[in-house]
Design a protein around this motif. Structure first.
Motif, PDB file in Angstrom:
ATOM      1  N   ILE A   5       0.847  -1.190   0.000  1.00 53.58           N
ATOM      2  CA  ILE A   5       0.000   0.000   0.000  1.00 53.58           C
ATOM      3  C   ILE A   5       0.881   1.239   0.000  1.00 53.58           C
ATOM      4  O   ILE A   5       1.610   1.494   0.967  1.00 53.58           O
ATOM      5  N   GLU A   6       0.772   2.015  -1.089  1.00 55.74           N
ATOM      6  CA  GLU A   6       1.565   3.235  -1.226  1.00 55.74           C
ATOM      7  C   GLU A   6       0.841   4.431  -0.624  1.00 55.74           C
ATOM      8  O   GLU A   6      -0.398   4.473  -0.575  1.00 55.74           O
ATOM      9  N   SER A   7       1.629   5.402  -0.202  1.00 52.77           N
ATOM     10  CA  SER A   7       1.092   6.675   0.266  1.00 52.77           C
ATOM     11  C   SER A   7       2.156   7.744   0.084  1.00 52.77           C
ATOM     12  O   SER A   7       3.320   7.432  -0.188  1.00 52.77           O
ATOM     13  N   GLY A   8       1.731   8.995   0.218  1.00 51.62           N
ATOM     14  CA  GLY A   8       2.693  10.095   0.179  1.00 51.62           C
ATOM     15  C   GLY A   8       2.721  10.899  -1.107  1.00 51.62           C
ATOM     16  O   GLY A   8       3.438  11.894  -1.202  1.00 51.62           O
ATOM     17  N   GLY A   9       1.948  10.466  -2.094  1.00 53.48           N
ATOM     18  CA  GLY A   9       1.918  11.236  -3.330  1.00 53.48           C
ATOM     19  C   GLY A   9       1.215  12.571  -3.130  1.00 53.48           C
ATOM     20  O   GLY A   9       0.630  12.839  -2.080  1.00 53.48           O
ATOM     21  N   ARG A  19       7.948  12.463  -0.172  1.00 56.09           N
ATOM     22  CA  ARG A  19       8.434  11.177   0.327  1.00 56.09           C
ATOM     23  C   ARG A  19       7.319  10.161   0.194  1.00 56.09           C
ATOM     24  O   ARG A  19       6.262  10.308   0.826  1.00 56.09           O
ATOM     25  N   LEU A  20       7.559   9.164  -0.606  1.00 59.59           N
ATOM     26  CA  LEU A  20       6.588   8.089  -0.780  1.00 59.59           C
ATOM     27  C   LEU A  20       6.890   6.961   0.200  1.00 59.59           C
ATOM     28  O   LEU A  20       8.051   6.682   0.501  1.00 59.59           O
ATOM     29  N   TYR A  59      19.394   2.987  -9.296  1.00 57.45           N
ATOM     30  CA  TYR A  59      18.507   4.048  -9.775  1.00 57.45           C
ATOM     31  C   TYR A  59      18.558   4.157 -11.289  1.00 57.45           C
ATOM     32  O   TYR A  59      19.580   3.862 -11.915  1.00 57.45           O
ATOM     33  N   SER A  60      17.468   4.635 -11.848  1.00 55.42           N
ATOM     34  CA  SER A  60      17.501   4.978 -13.262  1.00 55.42           C
ATOM     35  C   SER A  60      18.293   6.268 -13.423  1.00 55.42           C
ATOM     36  O   SER A  60      18.397   7.074 -12.486  1.00 55.42           O
ATOM     37  N   ASP A  61      18.832   6.476 -14.605  1.00 52.72           N
ATOM     38  CA  ASP A  61      19.608   7.689 -14.849  1.00 52.72           C
ATOM     39  C   ASP A  61      18.755   8.942 -14.676  1.00 52.72           C
ATOM     40  O   ASP A  61      19.273  10.002 -14.299  1.00 52.72           O
ATOM     41  N   SER A  62      17.475   8.830 -14.934  1.00 53.81           N
ATOM     42  CA  SER A  62      16.601  10.000 -14.882  1.00 53.81           C
ATOM     43  C   SER A  62      16.388  10.536 -13.471  1.00 53.81           C
ATOM     44  O   SER A  62      15.993  11.694 -13.299  1.00 53.81           O
ATOM     45  N   VAL A  63      16.647   9.704 -12.461  1.00 51.42           N
ATOM     46  CA  VAL A  63      16.400  10.147 -11.085  1.00 51.42           C
ATOM     47  C   VAL A  63      17.647  10.111 -10.217  1.00 51.42           C
ATOM     48  O   VAL A  63      17.612  10.575  -9.073  1.00 51.42           O
ATOM     49  N   LYS A  64      18.725   9.572 -10.754  1.00 50.64           N
ATOM     50  CA  LYS A  64      19.945   9.434  -9.968  1.00 50.64           C
ATOM     51  C   LYS A  64      20.398  10.796  -9.448  1.00 50.64           C
ATOM     52  O   LYS A  64      20.426  11.777 -10.180  1.00 50.64           O
ATOM     53  N   GLY A  65      20.706  10.833  -8.166  1.00 49.80           N
ATOM     54  CA  GLY A  65      21.129  12.087  -7.540  1.00 49.80           C
ATOM     55  C   GLY A  65      19.989  12.906  -6.970  1.00 49.80           C
ATOM     56  O   GLY A  65      20.228  13.855  -6.214  1.00 49.80           O
ATOM     57  N   ARG A  66      18.759  12.553  -7.329  1.00 49.36           N
ATOM     58  CA  ARG A  66      17.587  13.294  -6.819  1.00 49.36           C
ATOM     59  C   ARG A  66      16.706  12.428  -5.934  1.00 49.36           C
ATOM     60  O   ARG A  66      16.083  12.926  -5.000  1.00 49.36           O
ATOM     61  N   PHE A  67      16.621  11.146  -6.238  1.00 47.85           N
ATOM     62  CA  PHE A  67      15.765  10.223  -5.489  1.00 47.85           C
ATOM     63  C   PHE A  67      16.634   9.306  -4.632  1.00 47.85           C
ATOM     64  O   PHE A  67      17.728   8.921  -5.029  1.00 47.85           O
ATOM     65  N   THR A  68      16.101   8.931  -3.476  1.00 46.53           N
ATOM     66  CA  THR A  68      16.779   7.982  -2.595  1.00 46.53           C
ATOM     67  C   THR A  68      15.787   6.927  -2.141  1.00 46.53           C
ATOM     68  O   THR A  68      14.733   7.263  -1.593  1.00 46.53           O
ATOM     69  N   ILE A  69      16.148   5.678  -2.358  1.00 41.65           N
ATOM     70  CA  ILE A  69      15.302   4.573  -1.926  1.00 41.65           C
ATOM     71  C   ILE A  69      15.866   3.993  -0.632  1.00 41.65           C
ATOM     72  O   ILE A  69      17.086   3.938  -0.437  1.00 41.65           O
ATOM     73  N   LEU A  80      10.624   6.181  -0.733  1.00 41.90           N
ATOM     74  CA  LEU A  80      11.287   6.838  -1.849  1.00 41.90           C
ATOM     75  C   LEU A  80      11.283   8.331  -1.556  1.00 41.90           C
ATOM     76  O   LEU A  80      10.229   8.967  -1.582  1.00 41.90           O
ATOM     77  N   GLU A  81      12.453   8.857  -1.240  1.00 35.01           N
ATOM     78  CA  GLU A  81      12.615  10.282  -1.013  1.00 35.01           C
ATOM     79  C   GLU A  81      12.909  10.924  -2.360  1.00 35.01           C
ATOM     80  O   GLU A  81      13.870  10.555  -3.039  1.00 35.01           O
TER      81      GLU A  81
END
Length: 125
Positions: A5-9, A19-20, A59-69, A80-81
């Motif tokens: 169950i996801e939340s945070g969107g 933060r998801l 990470y995918s290249d599109s989010v690397k450096g911006r997202f943290t799992i 997912l920050e």
């Protein structure tokens, strides 16, 4: 029964953060590779971040450096920050779990064994 169950969107302006969270029940998160993928209308699924059973993130290249799992094995929760969000990050975000990392990364033609119902992220410019 395994449930994710996801939340945070939500809706944010470009440059903002979210933060998801993904609550996993019916099993232990440590048993699986887990991750996040996203899908925008009319576009293919994109695996954005994954973490294997040893805790190694990717990470995918599109989010690397911006997202943290990250994951919390004590509470069976996946996170997912997301920082410096951009309009192109707008999509439905899903958490996923599978024994195989490539399925969590949603390699074309594959699908994770377990997924949630998704949480919407909308980024305005």
């Amino acid at each position: 029964q395994v449930r994710l169950i996801e939340s945070g969107g939500g809706s944010v302006q470009a440059g903002g953060s979210l933060r998801l969270s993904c609550a996993v029940s019916g099993t232990q998160i440590s048993r699986y590779c887990v991750g996040w993928f996203r899908q925008a209308p009319g576009q293919a699924r994109e695996g954005v971040a994954a973490i294997d059973r040893d805790g190694t993130p990717s990470y995918s290249d599109s989010v690397k450096g911006r997202f943290t799992i990250s994951k919390d094995t004590a509470t069976d929760t996946l996170y997912l920050e997301m920082n410096n969000l951009q309009p192109e990050d707008t999509a439905m975000y899903y958490c996923a779990a599978d024994v195989e990392l490539y399925r969590v990364r949603v390699v074309p033609g594959t699908f994770p064994h377990y997924t949630g119902q998704g949480t919407q992220v909308t980024v305005s410019s």
